[in-house]
Structure formats: C-alpha cells, structure tokens
Design a protein around this motif. Structure first.
Motif, PDB file in Angstrom:
ATOM      1  N   LEU A  92      -4.072   0.178  -2.929  1.00 30.51           N
ATOM      2  CA  LEU A  92      -3.508  -1.148  -2.684  1.00 30.51           C
ATOM      3  C   LEU A  92      -3.026  -1.732  -4.000  1.00 30.51           C
ATOM      4  O   LEU A  92      -3.769  -1.756  -4.988  1.00 30.51           O
ATOM      5  N   CYS A 147       0.860  -1.182   0.000  1.00 29.73           N
ATOM      6  CA  CYS A 147       0.000   0.000   0.000  1.00 29.73           C
ATOM      7  C   CYS A 147       0.895   1.229   0.000  1.00 29.73           C
ATOM      8  O   CYS A 147       1.755   1.369   0.875  1.00 29.73           O
ATOM      9  N   VAL A 161      -6.068  -7.927   4.343  1.00 23.76           N
ATOM     10  CA  VAL A 161      -5.426  -6.632   4.499  1.00 23.76           C
ATOM     11  C   VAL A 161      -6.304  -5.745   5.355  1.00 23.76           C
ATOM     12  O   VAL A 161      -7.499  -5.597   5.086  1.00 23.76           O
TER      13      VAL A 161
END
Length: 650
Positions: A280, A247, A264
């Motif tokens: 992401l 990220c 996540v």
C-alpha cells in the motif's frame, strides 16, 4: 528442482522413500488434493520441500490447520500498528499440533501475543528462547493448549500451536509496530503474506540460534491455492490531507472519511491473496513528509520507565549534475532457478535502463550468479550501445537452481576501478538464500571500496536480505514486484544514486538531554529520503537538536529543531518498541565485530533488550499456555502447514 517422493501405506501411516535426505526432522506431511485427509510421513530427511501424495490415507489428520489470517493495520502518519490474528482449526478425527512458518516485515517490532480458545484468552509472556520452548513442550506433553512464537529471521517467524482437538478453533493474535520511511514523498506499507522457498548454503548456525528446518517447509504445487484465507484492512490517518492512496499488488476498496483519513479493504472470506506481498502506497498533498519531532513520555503505570523521541529530517535538494563524479556500476545479478520468468525479464529491463542512461565516460560490469558466478569483463566496460547489447546477451545465459551469492559479492569487490570513478555495486535478486549474516559481514568489510544498493525483484522478496545488504553497504533498497514497475523504478533508482545530497552528517544536542541515540553513525543521505533518528531523553522538553552535514559543493549546512516548540507528544506509545528494534538491528548487523570490539556476548545483549522491552528477537520468544488439561488418547500429530508458492515462482 522438484523431486517426486514415493508414499507407501503401512498400517494407516504414509512412509516416504526416494530422495529423502537432509531435512533433519522425524516427519513430513504428504500434501492432499481437493481436501483429502493425509497422515504423517516417517522421513529420514528431505532436502526439497516439494512432494506429492499418490494415495489417500483413511482416518488421517487435517493437512491444513491454518484456516484464516486477519490483518488489522492502523497507520498514523509514519507509524503502523498492526494486529495479525491466525485462526487454527482441526477438521479431522485426530488431535494435532500445527506448525506454521510465515513472514513479516523485517522492520517490525513484535511486542505482544494472545491465544484464545472459546471465551478464554491467555496473554503470552516473553522468555528466553530456550526457556519459552521448554515451557511450550512441557505444556504440550501435559495435554494443555499452548502456542509458541519464534523468530527464525527478522522477517520469518514460526508459530507452534499444541493439542488442537477435533472441532477446536484456536485464535492466536500478535501485535507489532513499524516505522514507515518515505521516499520522494511516498510512504509504503508492506505486509508479506508468504515465505518464499530458500536455497540453503553455508553454515546454518551463522544466522541465529534456531534450527534451519523451516527452510524445508512443504509447499503446494504451482497453481494450487491454499485453503486458508487472508483478509486485510487498513485505517489510514496521514496527519495531513491525503493526495493519493494506491495498491500495486491487490485490488482494494478505498473509502475516504475526511481529507486526511481513509479506510482500505482488500481480500475477503473466499479470496486468495496470500501468495504475494500486499503493498500500500500513499502520499500527502504536495508530497509533504511528516517530518519533525515525536516524543513519548513515560507515565505512571507504564512498564517501560523511560522517555523516547523520534526525529525525522527532510534532506535538502540534490546537487547539480555538473558536480557529479563519473560513476562505475557493478551489477551482481541473480540468474538462479527462482528468478526465471518475470524476475529475470525485469532484471534485464532494469539493467538496460540503468546502463543506457550512463554517460560514455562512465563504466559498468556484470556478474551473474547461480551455482557459480560469471563475469562480463575483466575490467570495467565503457557504457556504449555495443557493450549494453553485449551485457543483455550475457544475461540470457541463465544458471541452474542454486543461489551462491557470497562468491559473486567477493568477486564484485575485488574488481579493478578506473581512477577518478566512484563505484556502486547493485545487487539484483529475489533473496531466496539463507546466508544473510555472512553477506552483510562481507559488505561491511568492503565499505571503503564501494557503496552497495540492492534491488529485490519478485512477488515475495526476502526483504531481510535486500534491506540488510543496502544498510550494510550504506545504500538503499529497492523492490520491484511486477513487470509494470520496472522502468519507473529503474528511473527512480538512477535519479536517486546520481549523487548524495548530504555527507559527513553530525547530530548535536544543546540543552536537550538525549542518550542511547540510534543510529550510532549516519550513512550518506541520497535524494528525497529523510534522515531518521531514534533516542531516549531525560529532564525537560527544552533545548535544541542540531543536524549538520556537507553538500556536494563542500558547503556545510545546519538545521535546528527547537524541542519545546516542535515536539509532538500525543499518542506515541510505539516509540519504545521502535527504538529497541533499531538497537537490536544494529547489534545483529554488527555481530561479527561485536565480540572483537566490545568483548561481550551478542546473545546476552539482544536477550536483555528483548526481555526489557517485551520484544520478539532471535533469542526471545512468546509463549502462551492454558492450564486446562485436555483429554485425548495417544499424542497430537505434528502438521507443518503447507505454504503456497509465491506468485511467479515455479
């Protein structure tokens, strides 16, 4: 420019005076500091969304009805299914109506909404925009709980929640599906968290059926955090082993369940993550792309009685450097007020990298735009070190707060071009304007003169503009959200646009009954960016799909997909929505030519698609009404939820 507005107290109501022009609403909300209650302001109008509270009002309403946003994302291969739950509350002593402007991906297909109060859950229905608004207003007047979701832009939505009583908690959940198109083997999922402030120019009716009052939504002062929280979690199933999950915008916690799946998490109950895009990125082992043929076959009980397919084709390797024709770049760069600081610094680094990598026989020019536009040279300049230095000094001549994009684009397309050169127009901006459709139309009218590539720079870029400009110009969008990405993204861009790897693309279907295929025409394919085709099919899963195109050498190549062998049928319920979203995007992009060529109504066609496929569109909205009448005195006070400024925007 920020303008201070004087707030005067009269009978427990705050009256706004001063620079009050241009809003078109009958009210605005004076913002509070440290959770102080404030009252509604009577306003003749307000052009700037920035204003300050100078005195408290006892017994006012809750200025921040949105308490939290929870985002649940499930990614399977290249398709993201997302549920966004907004929780509204009322911590004051008066009933209120919440009005919240929020962003979404410009590529998402919103296909469902629910409203929950206590144990009662009400499923929203999709209606024509005017009908949905009328249903909502009738419910609001009748003192019923209701919610209304409208699209102001493909990436800007507005939620109204009526009659929230003191102590109420109202949960509104919307669901959407999005296709994730990889670049160079890297997939990217973006969840925008805040709508950046827009500079309004041109005719607001050019952008759709809604009013433009959302442009004047109130914003918090720079440095003030919103009391509402944002929580995000992503369940990622790559379909193949994952090589990397990262990220670039937020700190995340990644937990791998097996080689191809990961969980996540980002944010938390007290974390403020809602002032920049959540980005992401993930890649499969060997940077593989999940190319192939996905199909959806209608089953008994489905509301949509059609079959759909999605074909992803990996392009061939790029052409050799000696086959590349000399390039001419025209950089159209935003130097308006919102670009000051990090975005403008990155713009300069981007230009320095791109021009610095040009060959001496290649050329460039620079057009700066803010309130007006200025050009570096009357003719293309050779890519010498001296001219590069001259261009960087030119960029330092910053503009003011306005963002007049259209005149700069017109000037770029009107420039002379050296014989034997291939021109690319590169637009660099944060996109904080409201003239998207006019810009798209202008680019399409000049397609024969240049390809166009767009660079969005900033923490909360207007991706609708950035993506739409590139699509109209048959180019590709790029986004830079932090200074650390600038040099890498510039190198990626240079590598990408050196030459197309496939042109004159054609699709042929032999023994496979395909129809209503999107897109209708295919742009040139550059670098490692796959070709994506959506469509419907009838009959049996058999036959062939043939894709052919011309390489830089002039050689024509072909790739054949055997439908029966390569079709993947398992769990693809999002394909109908993705197909419909693609068709709506094409119809909307071609709005100007639509009535002239087809003689029909854009609104009628988009409305028909929205109603048939249960989608949010500019002309269809979701509305939910609970029939129980709530008892309270007077009328609920409308409150516009103040938005945080995007990170890096002053």
């Amino acid at each position: 420019m920020e303008e201070e507005i004087v707030v005067e107290l009269k009978e427990k109501r705050a009256i706004v005076t001063g620079a009050a022009v241009g809003l078109g609403n009958a009210y605005a909300i004076a913002l509070a500091q440290e959770g102080v209650h404030v009252a509604v302001c009577d306003v003749l109008g307000l052009e700037s969304p920035y204003f300050r509270v100078i005195q408290d009002v006892d017994g006012g309403v809750d200025a921040f009805p949105l308490k939290s946003t929870v985002v649940d994302v499930v990614i399977s291969g290249m398709i993201a299914d997302v549920e966004v739950t907004q929780v509204y509350g009322n911590a004051s002593h008066a009933p209120l109506e919440a009005v919240y402007v929020f962003p979404a991906s410009a590529r998402c297909a919103v296909h469902g909404m629910e409203m929950q109060i206590g144990d009662q859950v009400t499923k929203a229905v999709v209606k024509k925009r005017a009908d949905a608004r009328a249903t909502y207003e009738q419910a609001r007047s009748a003192r019923k709980n209701a919610s209304l979701l409208e699209q102001e832009r493909p990436n800007v939505f507005k939620m109204n929640v009526a009659n929230i009583l003191p102590g109420d908690e109202v949960r509104v959940s919307l669901r959407y599906t999005e296709y994730l198109k990889p670049r160079d083997g890297i997939y990217e999922y973006v969840y925008p968290t805040v709508v950046g402030p827009r500079y309004a120019s041109g005719d607001p009716n050019d952008n759709g059926p809604g009013s433009e009052d959302w442009v004047a939504n109130p914003y918090l002062k720079k440095g003030d955090e919103s009391p509402s929280t944002v929580q995000l979690k992503v369940a990622l199933n790559g379909g193949l082993p994952l090589q990397k999950v990262a990220c670039v915008s937020h700190e995340i916690d990644v937990r791998y369940e097996d080689p191809s799946t990961a969980q996540v998490h980002v944010g938390g109950p007290v974390d403020s993550v809602g002032n920049r895009d959540f980005i992401l990125r993930y890649q499969l082992q060997g940077r593989e792309i999940a190319s192939g043929l996905l199909v959806h076959e209608a089953e008994e009980g489905d509301s949509i009685k059609e079959n759909f397919f999605l074909l992803t084709v990996q392009p061939p390797e790029r052409v050799r450097p000696e086959q590349i024709v000399p390039r001419d770049y025209v950089f159209v760069m935003d130097v308006s007020g919102s670009m000051r600081g990090f975005p403008l610094d990155v713009s300069k680094a981007l230009l320095e990298k791109l021009i610095g990598d040009l060959q001496p026989h290649e050329t460039f020019n620079v057009i700066l735009f803010a309130q007006g536009s200025r050009i570096l040279g009357a003719r293309p300049l050779a890519a010498t070190r001296e001219n590069v230095k001259k261009a960087l000094s030119f960029i330092d001549e910053q503009g003011n707060g306005s963002t007049e994009l259209l005149p700069a684009l017109e000037q770029a397309f009107g420039l002379p071009l050296e014989e034997g050169h291939s021109r690319s127009v590169v637009v660099v901006t944060d996109g904080f304007v409201n003239v998207e459709r006019k810009a798209f139309e202008l680019v399409r009218k000049n397609l024969g003169q240049a390809n166009l590539f767009s660079f969005g720079i900033g923490s909360s870029v207007n991706r609708y503009l950035v993506d739409g400009l590139a699509r109209a110009g048959r180019g590709e969008p790029f986004v830079i959200t932090s200074p650390s990405e600038a040099r890498t993204r510039a190198a990626d861009f240079r590598h990408y646009i050196e030459a197309p790897v496939l042109t004159d693309i054609e699709m042929d279907y032999a023994g496979f009954e395909a129809y209503d295929v999107e897109p209708k025409a295919f742009p040139d394919v550059f670098a490692k960016r796959p070709l994506v085709v959506f469509g419907k099919w009838k009959g049996s899963l058999e036959g062939e799909i043939r894709m052919s195109g011309r390489r830089g050498s002039g050689q024509r190549i072909q790739k054949v997909f055997q439908v029966a062998e390569e079709a993947t049928t398992a769990e693809n319920p999002g394909l109908p929505y993705l197909w419909a979203r693609e068709q709506i995007a094409r119809l909307s992009d071609d709005a100007a030519a639509h009535s002239m060529v087809r003689g029909g109504s854009l609104e009628e066609e988009v409305t028909a698609v929205g109603l048939a496929y249960n989608l949010l569109t500019p002309y269809t909205s979701f509305v939910a009404v609970q029939e129980k009448v709530r008892e309270f005195a007077g009328q609920a006070v409308p409150v516009k939820q103040p938005l945080p400024l995007p990170q890096g925007v002053s």
